[in-house]
Design a protein around this motif. Structure first.
Motif, PDB file in Angstrom:
ATOM      1  N   ALA A  66      -3.952   7.029 -12.123  1.00  0.00           N
ATOM      2  CA  ALA A  66      -4.036   7.742 -10.932  1.00  0.00           C
ATOM      3  C   ALA A  66      -5.135   8.537 -10.969  1.00  0.00           C
ATOM      4  CB  ALA A  66      -2.789   8.443 -10.844  1.00  0.00           C
ATOM      5  N   HIS A 109       0.789  -1.318  -0.105  1.00  0.00           N
ATOM      6  CA  HIS A 109      -0.057  -0.097   0.196  1.00  0.00           C
ATOM      7  C   HIS A 109       0.880   1.299  -0.011  1.00  0.00           C
ATOM      8  CE1 HIS A 109      -3.157  -2.816   1.460  1.00  0.00           C
ATOM      9  NE2 HIS A 109      -3.926  -1.767   0.951  1.00  0.00           N
ATOM     10  N   ARG A 147      -1.152  14.021 -13.113  1.00  0.00           N
ATOM     11  CA  ARG A 147      -2.704  13.937 -13.073  1.00  0.00           C
ATOM     12  C   ARG A 147      -3.150  13.046 -14.254  1.00  0.00           C
ATOM     13  NH1 ARG A 147      -6.947  16.607 -10.815  1.00  0.00           N
ATOM     14  NH2 ARG A 147      -5.378  18.155 -10.026  1.00  0.00           N
ATOM     15  N   LYS A 201       1.608   6.639  -6.939  1.00  0.00           N
ATOM     16  CA  LYS A 201       0.711   7.639  -7.388  1.00  0.00           C
ATOM     17  C   LYS A 201       1.017   9.005  -7.013  1.00  0.00           C
ATOM     18  CE  LYS A 201      -4.284   8.249  -6.666  1.00  0.00           C
ATOM     19  NZ  LYS A 201      -5.683   7.857  -5.837  1.00  0.00           N
ATOM     20  N   SER A 202       1.739   9.103  -6.243  1.00  0.00           N
ATOM     21  CA  SER A 202       2.420  10.743  -5.897  1.00  0.00           C
ATOM     22  C   SER A 202       3.365  11.021  -6.816  1.00  0.00           C
ATOM     23  CB  SER A 202       3.047  10.900  -4.510  1.00  0.00           C
ATOM     24  OG  SER A 202       3.464  12.111  -4.289  1.00  0.00           O
ATOM     25  N   ARG A 209       1.183   4.108  -3.291  1.00  0.00           N
ATOM     26  CA  ARG A 209       0.848   5.553  -2.934  1.00  0.00           C
ATOM     27  C   ARG A 209       2.005   6.410  -3.211  1.00  0.00           C
ATOM     28  NH1 ARG A 209      -1.005   3.300   2.281  1.00  0.00           N
ATOM     29  NH2 ARG A 209      -3.480   2.998   2.313  1.00  0.00           N
ATOM     30  N   LYS A 251      -6.923  -0.723  -5.923  1.00  0.00           N
ATOM     31  CA  LYS A 251      -8.357  -0.103  -5.605  1.00  0.00           C
ATOM     32  C   LYS A 251      -8.135   0.512  -4.371  1.00  0.00           C
ATOM     33  CE  LYS A 251     -10.678  -3.260  -8.715  1.00  0.00           C
ATOM     34  NZ  LYS A 251     -11.786  -4.251  -8.928  1.00  0.00           N
ATOM     35  N   ASP A 252      -7.714  -0.127  -3.270  1.00  0.00           N
ATOM     36  CA  ASP A 252      -7.338   0.541  -1.820  1.00  0.00           C
ATOM     37  C   ASP A 252      -6.904   1.795  -2.049  1.00  0.00           C
ATOM     38  OD1 ASP A 252      -8.771  -1.471  -0.845  1.00  0.00           O
ATOM     39  OD2 ASP A 252      -7.072  -2.640   0.063  1.00  0.00           O
ATOM     40  N   CYS A 253      -5.837   1.911  -2.986  1.00  0.00           N
ATOM     41  CA  CYS A 253      -5.054   3.094  -2.999  1.00  0.00           C
ATOM     42  C   CYS A 253      -5.556   4.298  -3.942  1.00  0.00           C
ATOM     43  CB  CYS A 253      -3.646   2.566  -3.405  1.00  0.00           C
ATOM     44  SG  CYS A 253      -2.665   1.924  -2.295  1.00  0.00           S
ATOM     45  N   GLY A 254      -6.945   3.733  -4.584  1.00  0.00           N
ATOM     46  CA  GLY A 254      -7.588   4.785  -5.435  1.00  0.00           C
ATOM     47  C   GLY A 254      -7.372   5.063  -6.911  1.00  0.00           C
ATOM     48  N   TYR A 255      -6.747   3.857  -7.320  1.00  0.00           N
ATOM     49  CA  TYR A 255      -6.540   3.700  -8.723  1.00  0.00           C
ATOM     50  C   TYR A 255      -7.655   3.310  -9.268  1.00  0.00           C
ATOM     51  CZ  TYR A 255      -1.325   4.031  -7.992  1.00  0.00           C
ATOM     52  OH  TYR A 255       0.035   4.366  -7.632  1.00  0.00           O
ATOM     53  N   GLY A 256      -7.711   3.579 -10.659  1.00  0.00           N
ATOM     54  CA  GLY A 256      -8.758   2.771 -11.647  1.00  0.00           C
ATOM     55  C   GLY A 256      -8.207   1.827 -12.232  1.00  0.00           C
TER      56      GLY A 256
END
Length: 222
Positions: free
Chosen positions: A222, A161, A173, A168-169, A165, A193-198
């Motif tokens: 992201a 996780h 965008r 992603k950072s 993240r 998915k938990d980390c907010g990715y599509g």
């Protein structure tokens, strides 16, 4: 049948040893009894680049980070589709792999390391990601046989996780994290998915002609 000839070995920082082997015009890179890559099978490694570019094609002056030089298949595929004002950073932990690319496997690389769009970073891709904020339009990881840190335990952090993240950072965008794997991993899909990715989980054949074992590529936006 021609015998395999071992050309060289290379220590992996943190433990383990890579072996470069050749049989006629065929190359193999081994870790113990595991074949990490073979020059006859490049379809899914190439797809890692092309699938990612399809998802960032509207980005201006895209910058792609490739984690793991391997046999250069992802790099060559990326250069084939990227515009001339793009940048590609290749992070390779093992210096000997870069030497192999310019030495015994130079024909496979076809001068791709000399492309002006390419910069080679010899070091840990995870450390590079951690210090890069919003720099990359795509991060493509092919440093293991999947999200399990096969080549060295420290790579597990890339797929945790926290590691996801950080990736992603490091993305712009709408950027994309691409991960290659020899097979599916539902737990990794859940972490993405938990980390907010599509998340897209895409099966791809190993061979260029649509044959061979099915590998898996995650495209995580992201």
């Amino acid at each position: 049948m021609l015998p395999w000839i071992q050309l060289d070995t290379a220590k992996i920082p943190g433990g383990g040893e890579l072996r470069l082997k050749r049989r006629g015009s065929e190359f193999s890179i081994m870790l113990g009894t595991n074949e990490l890559m073979n020059s006859r099978l490049s379809g899914s490694e190439e797809a890692l680049a092309t699938l990612a570019y399809e998802r960032i094609a509207t980005h201006k002056r895209p910058h792609i980070l490739i984690g793991g030089l391997g046999m250069g298949f992802t790099l060559r595929a990326a250069l084939a589709v990227l515009p001339q004002d793009a940048k590609v950073t290749v992070a390779e932990l093992v210096l000997a792999v870069v030497d192999w690319a310019r030495g015994p496997m130079a024909e496979i690389y076809a001068g791709s390391l000399d492309d002006p769009r390419v910069t080679v970073h010899v070091g840990d891709v995870g450390a590079l990601i951690a210090k890069s904020k919003g720099q990359f339009d795509a991060i493509l990881l092919d440093v293991d046989n999947g999200p399990d840190g096969l080549t060295r335990e420290a790579n597990d952090g890339l797929y945790s996780h926290d590691g996801l993240r950080k990736s992603k950072s490091a993305l712009t965008r709408g950027g994309v994290l691409g991960v290659w794997s020899q097979g599916p991993d539902p737990y990794f899909t859940r972490r993405l998915k938990d980390c907010g990715y599509g998340v897209e989980e895409i099966p791809v054949r190993a061979g260029r002609t649509g044959r061979g074992k099915k590998h898996v590529i995650w495209m995580a936006k992201a």
